[in-house]
Design a protein around this motif. Structure first.
Motif, PDB file in Angstrom:
ATOM      1  N   ALA A 102       0.862  -1.043  -0.370  1.00 17.10           N
ATOM      2  CA  ALA A 102      -0.179  -0.100  -0.079  1.00 17.10           C
ATOM      3  C   ALA A 102       1.111   1.601  -0.278  1.00 17.10           C
ATOM      4  N   GLU A 103      -0.321   2.263  -0.381  1.00 19.51           N
ATOM      5  CA  GLU A 103       0.906   3.134  -0.935  1.00 19.51           C
ATOM      6  C   GLU A 103       1.447   3.941   1.007  1.00 19.51           C
ATOM      7  N   VAL A 104       0.863   3.480   1.639  1.00 15.97           N
ATOM      8  CA  VAL A 104       1.539   3.872   3.461  1.00 15.97           C
ATOM      9  C   VAL A 104       3.105   3.026   3.238  1.00 15.97           C
ATOM     10  N   GLY A 105       2.497   2.085   3.157  1.00 12.95           N
ATOM     11  CA  GLY A 105       4.404   1.212   3.111  1.00 12.95           C
ATOM     12  C   GLY A 105       5.287   1.947   2.906  1.00 12.95           C
ATOM     13  N   THR A 106       4.526   2.274   1.437  1.00  9.49           N
ATOM     14  CA  THR A 106       6.572   2.928   0.888  1.00  9.49           C
ATOM     15  C   THR A 106       6.761   4.104   1.350  1.00  9.49           C
ATOM     16  N   ALA A 136       5.915   5.238   4.299  1.00  7.65           N
ATOM     17  CA  ALA A 136       6.601   5.052   5.610  1.00  7.65           C
ATOM     18  C   ALA A 136       8.129   4.832   5.407  1.00  7.65           C
ATOM     19  N   SER A 137       8.585   3.402   4.375  1.00  2.09           N
ATOM     20  CA  SER A 137       9.423   2.980   3.880  1.00  2.09           C
ATOM     21  C   SER A 137      10.676   4.318   4.196  1.00  2.09           C
ATOM     22  N   ASP A 138      10.499   5.138   2.532  1.00  3.91           N
ATOM     23  CA  ASP A 138      10.750   6.390   2.245  1.00  3.91           C
ATOM     24  C   ASP A 138      11.139   7.478   3.223  1.00  3.91           C
ATOM     25  N   ASN A 139       9.853   7.435   4.182  1.00  2.00           N
ATOM     26  CA  ASN A 139      11.031   8.886   5.492  1.00  2.00           C
ATOM     27  C   ASN A 139      11.474   7.940   6.446  1.00  2.00           C
ATOM     28  N   VAL A 140      11.356   6.398   6.868  1.00  2.00           N
ATOM     29  CA  VAL A 140      12.167   5.597   7.788  1.00  2.00           C
ATOM     30  C   VAL A 140      13.819   6.362   7.167  1.00  2.00           C
ATOM     31  N   ALA A 141      13.723   6.049   5.981  1.00  3.19           N
ATOM     32  CA  ALA A 141      14.894   5.785   5.656  1.00  3.19           C
ATOM     33  C   ALA A 141      15.658   6.890   5.521  1.00  3.19           C
ATOM     34  N   GLU A 142      15.205   7.885   5.421  1.00  2.00           N
ATOM     35  CA  GLU A 142      15.885   9.152   5.043  1.00  2.00           C
ATOM     36  C   GLU A 142      16.336  10.123   6.786  1.00  2.00           C
ATOM     37  N   ILE A 143      15.001   9.482   7.724  1.00  2.00           N
ATOM     38  CA  ILE A 143      15.351   9.719   8.714  1.00  2.00           C
ATOM     39  C   ILE A 143      16.356   8.932   9.230  1.00  2.00           C
ATOM     40  N   ILE A 160       4.272  -3.055   7.907  1.00  2.31           N
ATOM     41  CA  ILE A 160       5.243  -3.013   8.979  1.00  2.31           C
ATOM     42  C   ILE A 160       6.579  -3.830   8.341  1.00  2.31           C
ATOM     43  N   GLN A 161       6.608  -5.406   7.549  1.00  2.00           N
ATOM     44  CA  GLN A 161       7.783  -5.514   7.044  1.00  2.00           C
ATOM     45  C   GLN A 161       8.266  -5.244   6.552  1.00  2.00           C
ATOM     46  N   GLU A 162       7.433  -4.183   4.822  1.00  2.00           N
ATOM     47  CA  GLU A 162       8.627  -3.501   4.530  1.00  2.00           C
ATOM     48  C   GLU A 162       9.915  -2.812   5.226  1.00  2.00           C
ATOM     49  N   VAL A 163       8.826  -1.842   6.511  1.00  2.00           N
ATOM     50  CA  VAL A 163       9.863  -0.360   7.213  1.00  2.00           C
ATOM     51  C   VAL A 163      10.580  -1.599   8.009  1.00  2.00           C
TER      52      VAL A 163
END
Length: 171
Positions: free
Chosen positions: A2-6, A8-15, A56-59
């Protein structure tokens, strides 16, 4: 995914990239503060936002690419499984997992909330910190810990179905 997973993953990676640059490998309270302040700690608690187990798995996969660690994945799971308030999730929440005569809490730190099998926060007094890996401090509570009296706790998982650690006794 889902879009929220993408997202979340992108934002978490940046942080994690920003906060981990030049930092020593291991737990990062600075990265956790940015994640919690940004609302990432409680995003999975609202089932309507689309943060399902796959996201959550993707994060989790994303966080594994960085040398700094936070209680984000455990907190996302705890937020999904239990009815926890934002005040608990913003601290970081780690569920207890039964391991022989101990209950272990992945990513344990004194300011992180430990959650029992019913989703209640457990008093962390007397929690023993074990060396599991440089990136993941592990808290262990004896199954007979006074704070757990009268509460349900996770059932024992046979060793063939769980992770192993040299820091814990073998099965």
């Amino acid at each position: 995914m889902a879009e929220v997973g993408t997202m979340a993953s992108d934002n978490v990676a940046e942080i994690l990239q920003d906060r981990g640059a030049g930092a020593p490998a291991g737990p990062s309270s600075a990265a956790w503060a940015v994640l919690a302040d940004g609302g990432w700690a409680s995003i999975s608690a609202d089932a309507e936002n689309g943060m399902e187990l796959r996201e959550i798995q993707e994060v989790a996969r994303t966080t594994g690419r960085f040398a700094v660690s936070t209680p984000l994945v455990a907190t996302l799971l705890a937020g999904r499984w239990f009815d926890l308030g934002d005040d608990v999730l913003d601290r970081g929440a780690v569920p207890l997992v039964r391991r022989d005569d101990r209950l272990v809490a992945p990513y344990f730190a004194s300011d992180v909330a430990i959650v029992d099998g019913e989703g209640a926060v457990v008093d962390a007094a007397g929690v023993e910190t074990l060396v599991f890996a440089d990136l993941v401090p592990l808290g262990a509570v004896h199954a007979e810990h006074p704070a757990l009296e009268g509460r349900s706790s996770p059932k024992h998982v046979p060793c063939s179905q769980q992770w192993r650690s040299a820091a814990l006794t073998s099965c």
